[in-house]
Enzyme design. Structure first.
Site, PDB file in Angstrom:
ATOM      1  N   PRO A   2       0.848  -1.207   0.000  1.00 38.09           N
ATOM      2  CA  PRO A   2       0.000   0.000   0.000  1.00 38.09           C
ATOM      3  C   PRO A   2       0.882   1.256   0.000  1.00 38.09           C
ATOM      4  CG  PRO A   2      -0.666  -1.545   1.731  1.00 38.09           C
ATOM      5  CD  PRO A   2       0.645  -2.023   1.194  1.00 38.09           C
ATOM      6  N   GLU A   3       0.646   2.115  -0.962  1.00 35.23           N
ATOM      7  CA  GLU A   3       1.397   3.360  -1.072  1.00 35.23           C
ATOM      8  C   GLU A   3       0.579   4.499  -0.462  1.00 35.23           C
ATOM      9  OE1 GLU A   3       4.400   3.766  -2.167  1.00 35.23           O
ATOM     10  OE2 GLU A   3       4.884   2.023  -3.400  1.00 35.23           O
TER      11      GLU A   3
END
Ligand code: ZN
Length: 271
Positions: A2-3
């Protein structure tokens, strides 16, 4: 992984369900995440009201009055709001139980995520205290990037992915922002002129803002979604396109390794 855009979307999805809610307790099924989940969390959180939820870098900060719950999704984590009787699946390691019959569930197959407790100012927590500015806030500007890159011989891509310089610029967004700015990923950071710093700040903000806007369209399904994290389907200029023609000039997109990560670039468009 997850960015920042996924974490921001998670924040926006969680906030309306959590704000003002009373915490009934927690369920810890697997305490060994990146760091152990505090054993006494149930006692610390029970009966507290959630006063605010915010994001710093890729950490979510849930202000519970008596302290702050610090959450990180690690490599594979996701958070969902679910009815309390939702069946538990294999990687559902942690629940925050709400008095209204819902819960917030952390699913984290690779267990690099974090559930931590902080009394006092979370900005002073050891994980947060040394972080650089947020990419979408005003203190991340051309002056800041110019100062941060002087005398630095490290590649510009590695510098913009350094959380002391600016937080939340992951590999995809570093690749894309450099392509849009016409800057080669391996350029020595100290060689970047002030106008090119300004251009890069602009394209970093632009790529992240577009990804967050795309994530917004997935919010509708937040409560009952399948809980699978994943990158938003953006149209990438260079990322993942090694060997394919550049959309701008037709030259072949190149792939190199920098700091264990893949860097994609167009040698004709990026100098
Ligand atoms: Zn090109």
């Amino acid at each position: 992984m997850p960015e920042l855009p996924e974490v921001e979307t998670t924040l926006r999805g969680l906030a309306p369900h959590l704000l003002g809610q009373r915490i009934a307790g927690v369920a810890i099924r697997h305490p060994h995440l990146r760091w152990p989940i505090p054993k006494n969390l149930h006692k610390l959180l029970g009966g507290q009201n959630i006063r605010a939820i915010s994001r710093r870098a890729k950490y979510l900060l849930v202000d519970c009055g008596s302290g702050t719950l610090i959450l990180h999704l690690g490599m594979s984590g996701s958070l969902r709001i679910l009815p309390a009787d939702t069946a538990i699946e294999k990687h559902d390691h942690f629940d925050l139980l709400l008095a209204n019959g819902l819960l917030m569930r952390l699913r984290d197959p690779r267990r690099f995520g974090a559930v931590l407790w902080c009394e006092g100012d979370p900005a002073q927590h050891p994980l947060l205290a040394q972080l650089g500015p947020e990419p979408l806030q005003e203190n991340f500007d051309a002056d800041h990037l110019y100062r941060a890159t002087r005398q630095r011989r490290a590649a510009i891509k590695l510098v913009i992915m350094d959380s002391h310089v600016v937080v939340g610029v992951g590999n995809i967004y570093a690749n894309e922002a450099l392509f849009r700015a016409g800057i080669r990923p391996q350029l020595a950071a100290g060689k970047l002129s002030k106008p090119r710093c300004a251009r890069l700040v602009h394209t970093i903000r632009e790529t992240l803002t577009e990804a967050i806007a795309l994530g917004g369209s997935s919010l509708r399904d937040f409560v009952h979604s399948d809980g699978k994290p994943g990158y938003f389907q953006q149209h990438y200029g260079v990322y993942g396109r090694a060997g394919e023609p550049c959309h701008a000039c037709g030259a072949t997109i190149k792939l190199i390794r920098q700091g264990q990560r893949s860097s994609f670039y167009c040698a004709a468009c990026q100098k």
